[in-house]
Design a protein around this motif. Structure first.
Motif, PDB file in Angstrom:
ATOM      1  N   THR A   1       0.851  -1.192   0.000  1.00 47.27           N
ATOM      2  CA  THR A   1       0.000   0.000   0.000  1.00 47.27           C
ATOM      3  C   THR A   1       0.884   1.238   0.000  1.00 47.27           C
ATOM      4  O   THR A   1       0.674   2.174  -0.762  1.00 47.27           O
ATOM      5  CB  THR A   1      -0.896   0.013   1.266  1.00 47.27           C
TER       6      THR A   1
ATOM      7  N   ASP B   1      -5.113  -0.175  -4.242  1.00 50.39           N
ATOM      8  CA  ASP B   1      -4.487  -0.618  -2.992  1.00 50.39           C
ATOM      9  C   ASP B   1      -3.637  -1.853  -3.314  1.00 50.39           C
ATOM     10  O   ASP B   1      -3.605  -2.313  -4.465  1.00 50.39           O
ATOM     11  CB  ASP B   1      -5.539  -0.873  -1.895  1.00 50.39           C
TER      12      ASP B   1
ATOM     13  N   THR C   1       1.535  -8.367   8.549  1.00 51.02           N
ATOM     14  CA  THR C   1       2.041  -7.968   9.870  1.00 51.02           C
ATOM     15  C   THR C   1       1.518  -8.948  10.925  1.00 51.02           C
ATOM     16  O   THR C   1       0.416  -8.763  11.445  1.00 51.02           O
ATOM     17  CB  THR C   1       1.570  -6.528  10.195  1.00 51.02           C
TER      18      THR C   1
ATOM     19  N   GLN D   1      -6.038  -8.149   9.761  1.00 54.78           N
ATOM     20  CA  GLN D   1      -4.833  -8.348   8.949  1.00 54.78           C
ATOM     21  C   GLN D   1      -4.875  -9.697   8.233  1.00 54.78           C
ATOM     22  O   GLN D   1      -4.435  -9.821   7.099  1.00 54.78           O
ATOM     23  CB  GLN D   1      -3.579  -8.292   9.835  1.00 54.78           C
TER      24      GLN D   1
ATOM     25  N   LYS E   1      -7.143  -9.564   5.297  1.00 50.56           N
ATOM     26  CA  LYS E   1      -6.468  -8.904   4.172  1.00 50.56           C
ATOM     27  C   LYS E   1      -5.426  -9.841   3.552  1.00 50.56           C
ATOM     28  O   LYS E   1      -5.272  -9.890   2.329  1.00 50.56           O
ATOM     29  CB  LYS E   1      -5.807  -7.614   4.667  1.00 50.56           C
TER      30      LYS E   1
ATOM     31  N   LYS F   1      -7.083 -12.104   1.275  1.00 49.38           N
ATOM     32  CA  LYS F   1      -7.486 -11.413   0.034  1.00 49.38           C
ATOM     33  C   LYS F   1      -6.282 -11.264  -0.894  1.00 49.38           C
ATOM     34  O   LYS F   1      -6.399 -11.389  -2.117  1.00 49.38           O
ATOM     35  CB  LYS F   1      -8.064 -10.025   0.362  1.00 49.38           C
TER      36      LYS F   1
ATOM     37  N   ASN G   1     -10.064  -2.377   0.577  1.00 46.64           N
ATOM     38  CA  ASN G   1      -9.962  -3.827   0.805  1.00 46.64           C
ATOM     39  C   ASN G   1      -9.407  -4.221   2.165  1.00 46.64           C
ATOM     40  O   ASN G   1      -8.852  -5.312   2.304  1.00 46.64           O
ATOM     41  CB  ASN G   1      -9.134  -4.462  -0.308  1.00 46.64           C
ATOM     42  N   GLY G   2      -9.533  -3.357   3.147  1.00 48.92           N
ATOM     43  CA  GLY G   2      -9.050  -3.726   4.471  1.00 48.92           C
ATOM     44  C   GLY G   2      -7.902  -2.838   4.923  1.00 48.92           C
ATOM     45  O   GLY G   2      -7.424  -1.995   4.165  1.00 48.92           O
ATOM     46  N   PRO G   3      -7.458  -3.059   6.171  1.00 53.08           N
ATOM     47  CA  PRO G   3      -6.474  -2.141   6.752  1.00 53.08           C
ATOM     48  C   PRO G   3      -5.091  -2.272   6.124  1.00 53.08           C
ATOM     49  O   PRO G   3      -4.741  -3.326   5.602  1.00 53.08           O
ATOM     50  CB  PRO G   3      -6.416  -2.591   8.222  1.00 53.08           C
ATOM     51  N   CYS G   4      -4.300  -1.229   6.207  1.00 49.82           N
ATOM     52  CA  CYS G   4      -2.907  -1.291   5.779  1.00 49.82           C
ATOM     53  C   CYS G   4      -2.075  -1.817   6.949  1.00 49.82           C
ATOM     54  O   CYS G   4      -2.603  -2.089   8.036  1.00 49.82           O
ATOM     55  CB  CYS G   4      -2.413   0.080   5.313  1.00 49.82           C
ATOM     56  N   GLY G   5      -0.782  -1.926   6.741  1.00 49.99           N
ATOM     57  CA  GLY G   5       0.090  -2.421   7.808  1.00 49.99           C
ATOM     58  C   GLY G   5       0.457  -1.348   8.817  1.00 49.99           C
ATOM     59  O   GLY G   5       1.196  -1.602   9.761  1.00 49.99           O
TER      60      GLY G   5
ATOM     61  N   THR H   1      -1.626   0.182  10.781  1.00 49.54           N
ATOM     62  CA  THR H   1      -2.548   0.262  11.910  1.00 49.54           C
ATOM     63  C   THR H   1      -2.029  -0.570  13.080  1.00 49.54           C
ATOM     64  O   THR H   1      -1.374  -1.579  12.888  1.00 49.54           O
ATOM     65  CB  THR H   1      -3.960  -0.219  11.506  1.00 49.54           C
TER      66      THR H   1
END
Lengths: 296, 214
Positions: free
Chosen positions: A106, A125, A160, A169, A172, A175, B156-160, B162
């Protein structure tokens, strides 16, 4: 290097990657030195893409140099600075110049960097970038238009394992797997038990997990990362171990710790490999690998 | 809906007014009155500060709703004082500045910066909850807009970036995707978070956006 990075990932050997931070300016001497030092000691070298949103020499520039020197580059691509046209154009260019590996990220927020008034793009993204690569491989661009000559990349992403809460996480992560990620480099991990739980879960997916190893150079750095870097947790026993090092020995202690962790990860088959990040101390990577008993 | 504004640094206002020795001030009785950036009190305070600078304030008004068509009537009623001024300093949001510029044939100078369209979630606390993107996803994100509430506008969801439910740009700011996750989980609808969202159409309504209701 005879085999491609994808073949190395499939070979079942314990994979070692590292990374190069390009310069802030045109003085590329240090970068060239680091590439020269590491290209034959690791399976592939990432080149960071304006890491921490600090404007620098581009990832693609570093990757071309690695390629010219006979190394295997991994092009880091963040979605922060380019819209989908620019991202795809760079992938076309990279492919024509022999770059075959891409790490889709990202990207950090513009606000954490050194050009704080810049526009953060995020037109795609990381998941969408992975999908776009797979679509380009099928001969179409993101708009559904035909490509005259396609690409083929070994595409990776990041995860992460220490994030709290972890479930968003992992959703994601899944995905990204579905979008076509073949390998994952993780955020730095220090708690091997916790990391083992993650890799146990990840084993059900057809992807390779490379544990992120960041060299700790002092107890202060460890505490700083705990307080300021999302998703990094250095356990107290490692902080104490660094703090107890005699004056001037903290760096060597950090190398020892990193080496020990890598050796355990390999010996106990906790993951498929490691991604070693020495952040400004790239010349220490061979020592870390030596401490891990992996020097070639 | 409220248009959230902030007064420009006074130096910038002063620079914009350079060369205009006589001016008229217009505030707004709706959004900028509520945000205390362009109501009666702020207009009078601005008048005083400008007078201290040696400017002649020919008159002032707080228009009930500056972006409304009735603004034309207010302008006509105050035409004398407005004509006497060399420019109009506007203490409404940019919508009001725009509206006034269509009725007055004199330079229209904004005293405020328009920040966002927001809602007041607690007294005095305004929050941006909609970016007016033209492709609403709230049905799949438990009523929290990721395009607006996530700093990077990720779908599409959180980034790293957070951690512990907070955002990498501000440890006080909630991570939108953690909030969405929690709410979807409570509703037993986490499957929605697993759904892939393709890249957005950034030109669903090309700018400048217009629409004619028939």
């Amino acid at each position: 290097m005879a085999s491609s990075f994808r073949e190395v990932l499939k070979s079942g050997k314990f994979v070692i990657t590292s990374e190069i931070g390009p310069p802030k300016g045109t003085n590329i001497e240090k970068m060239l030195h680091h590439i020269d030092l590491l290209k034959d000691k690791v399976d592939a070298l990432n080149v960071t893409d304006h890491q921490s949103s600090i404007m620098r020499f581009p990832s693609i520039g570093g990757c071309l140099t690695i390629k010219e020197q006979g190394g295997e580059p991994i092009l880091q691509m963040t979605c922060r600075d380019r819209n989908r046209l620019a991202l795809q154009a760079e992938l076309l260019f990279a492919y024509t110049r022999g770059i075959r590996n891409v790490l889709c990220l990202t990207g950090d927020a513009v606000l954490v960097g050194d050009n704080k008034a810049a526009k953060g793009v995020f037109d795609l993204d990381s998941t969408q970038l992975l999908k776009t690569i797979r679509q380009m491989e099928s001969g179409k661009d993101s708009g559904g238009n035909d490509l005259d000559g396609t690409v083929e990349f070994c595409a990776g992403a990041i995860v992460t394992p220490e994030a709290k809460p972890i479930e968003p996480q992992l959703i994601k992560f899944e995905k990204k797997v579905e979008a076509g990620a073949e390998f994952f480099q993780t955020q730095a991990i220090y708690d091997l038990d916790n990391f083992g739980k993650f890799t146990e879960y990840a084993r059900q997916f057809p992807v390779k997990i490379l544990a992120g190893i960041i060299l700790l150079v002092s107890a202060r750095m460890a505490k700083y990362m705990n307080e300021n870097v999302p998703g990094i947790l250095v356990p107290q026993n490692l902080i104490d171990e660094l703090a107890s090092a005699p004056k001037g020995e903290a760096l060597n202690r950090g190398i020892e710790i990193a080496g020990r962790m890598i050796a355990t990860l390999e010996k106990e088959s906790i993951c498929h490999g490691v991604h070693v990040m020495a952040i400004g101390r790239e010349e220490m990577v061979p020592d870390i690998l030596k401490a891990a008993g992996l020097a070639t | 809906m409220k248009s959230i504004t902030k007064q420009k640094p006074f130096k910038e206002i002063e620079q914009q007014l350079d060369g205009f020795d006589r001016l008229y001030i217009a505030g707004c009785g709706t959004c900028t009155t509520m945000t205390k950036t362009g109501g009666r009190e702020e207009v009078l305070e601005m008048r005083e500060r400008l007078q201290e600078l040696g400017k002649l304030v020919t008159g002032w008004i707080v228009i009930p709703t500056a972006c409304d068509e009735m603004t034309e009537v207010a302008v006509k009623e105050n035409n004398g004082a407005i004509q006497n001024a060399k420019c109009i300093l506007v203490m409404s949001c940019a919508l009001g500045v725009h509206k006034l510029s269509t009725y007055i044939d004199k330079p229209v100078i904004p005293a405020l910066d328009t920040l966002f369209i927001g809602v007041e979630d607690s007294p005095g606390c305004f929050q941006e909850v909609c970016a007016q993107c033209g492709q609403c996803v709230l049905g799949e994100t438990a009523g929290i807009c990721p395009l607006t509430a996530c700093h990077k506008g990720l779908l599409n969801g959180p980034c790293g970036g957070t951690d512990n439910g907070k955002c990498e740009v501000d440890k006080e700011k909630d991570c939108a995707w953690t909030l969405i996750y929690q709410r979807l989980k409570e509703q037993g609808r986490l499957d929605l978070m697993r759904k892939y969202h393709p890249p957005r159409d950034c030109n669903v309504a090309p700018r400048p956006r217009t629409i004619k209701i028939t």
